[in-house]
Design an enzyme around this catalytic site. Structure first.
Site, short mmCIF file in Angstrom:
data_model
loop_
_atom_site.label_atom_id
_atom_site.label_comp_id
_atom_site.label_asym_id
_atom_site.label_seq_id
_atom_site.Cartn_x
_atom_site.Cartn_y
_atom_site.Cartn_z
N GLU A 95 -14.50 -48.60 -37.52
CA GLU A 95 -15.85 -48.16 -37.13
C GLU A 95 -16.38 -48.79 -35.86
OE1 GLU A 95 -18.71 -48.37 -40.29
OE2 GLU A 95 -17.59 -46.94 -41.53
N ALA B 39 -19.22 -50.22 -42.94
CA ALA B 39 -18.84 -50.16 -44.35
C ALA B 39 -17.85 -49.04 -44.57
CB ALA B 39 -20.09 -49.92 -45.20
N GLU C 299 -12.04 -51.41 -42.21
CA GLU C 299 -13.25 -50.64 -41.92
C GLU C 299 -13.99 -51.18 -40.69
OE1 GLU C 299 -14.31 -47.82 -43.05
OE2 GLU C 299 -12.86 -47.56 -44.66
N GLU D 281 -18.86 -40.36 -38.35
CA GLU D 281 -18.37 -41.54 -37.63
C GLU D 281 -18.11 -41.22 -36.16
OE1 GLU D 281 -15.10 -43.57 -39.48
OE2 GLU D 281 -16.23 -43.94 -41.33
N ARG E 139 -23.74 -39.14 -71.63
CA ARG E 139 -24.19 -39.43 -70.27
C ARG E 139 -23.12 -38.96 -69.30
NH1 ARG E 139 -28.19 -39.75 -72.52
NH2 ARG E 139 -29.67 -41.46 -72.64
N ALA F 261 -25.53 -48.20 -57.83
CA ALA F 261 -26.49 -47.35 -58.53
C ALA F 261 -26.11 -47.27 -60.00
CB ALA F 261 -26.51 -45.96 -57.89
N PRO F 262 -26.40 -48.33 -60.78
CA PRO F 262 -25.89 -48.42 -62.15
C PRO F 262 -26.34 -47.31 -63.10
CG PRO F 262 -27.53 -50.12 -61.77
CD PRO F 262 -27.26 -49.47 -60.45
N GLY F 263 -27.38 -46.59 -62.75
CA GLY F 263 -27.83 -45.49 -63.60
C GLY F 263 -27.00 -44.23 -63.44
N ARG G 139 -26.48 -39.35 -42.20
CA ARG G 139 -26.16 -39.32 -43.63
C ARG G 139 -26.60 -37.98 -44.19
NH1 ARG G 139 -22.22 -42.66 -44.93
NH2 ARG G 139 -22.68 -44.84 -44.54
#
Length: 186
Positions: free
Chosen positions: A99, A78, A95, A144, A36, A116-118, A66
């Site tokens: 920001e 964040a 942060e 930003e 993996r 996103a554990p996958g 984004r």
């Protein structure tokens, strides 16, 4: 009883900024090997900043572009945990100030979630910030530099989640955590 998986080895495929692309070899419970590829990340923090007096507080959100999505999103402030060894609460304070130009006298740890554990080992530590005062903004990068700050009522934010106007995972999770566990701060 959970089946046992074992990591045999891993190798660095590519390193960039604070992330690493890793290829790992694993063995499943039947003894079969598999490979993996995943992203190793230092993790991030997200801050649910509530501005104003209790009973009439507004959530401080940032609207920023984004590139991966090609859209502008509405999110809680964040940032990456890009200073090695820095305590997550210190990253959250830094942060928030960078920001939004706000300093929090009170910062409450709400827990963390797996992003996103996958595909990554990234965690996002979430904090609730109150008793805010203004200071300087110290933004980094073009996204930003052009972000805007919006202050929206808490209940309106929850409605925006239901309507799909707020879709960012850390923002949705953070706001719902406040609604479920820390509503006394609103």
């Amino acid at each position: 009883m959970t089946a046992e998986f074992n990591r045999v080895n891993e190798k660095l495929v590519h390193q960039w900024a604070v992330w690493s692309l890793i290829e790992g070899k694993f063995v499943d419970p039947s003894g079969a090997e598999f490979t993996r590829t995943f992203v190793r990340s230092p993790g991030a923090v997200g801050i649910i900043a509530l501005d104003g007096d209790k009973g009439s507080r507004k959530v401080v959100l940032v609207r920023q572009y984004r590139p991966a999505l090609g859209v502008t999103t509405l999110e809680i402030p964040a940032g990456m945990r890009d200073l090695e060894g820095e305590d997550p609460i210190l990253t959250a304070h830094r942060e928030l100030e960078e920001e939004t130009g706000l300093v929090a006298a009170t910062m409450v740890d709400l827990g963390r979630h797996i992003s996103a554990p996958g595909m990554s080992d990234s965690f996002v530590n979430l904090f609730l910030a109150t008793n805010l005062t203004e200071t300087k903004i110290d933004r980094h990068g073009p996204e930003e530099q052009f972000m805007t700050i919006e202050k929206i009522g808490f209940e309106r934010c929850i409605e925006m989640i239901k309507l799909g106007e707020i879709q960012d995972a850390k923002t949705v999770i953070g706001l719902l955590l406040v609604a479920l566990t820390a509503k006394t701060y609103i």
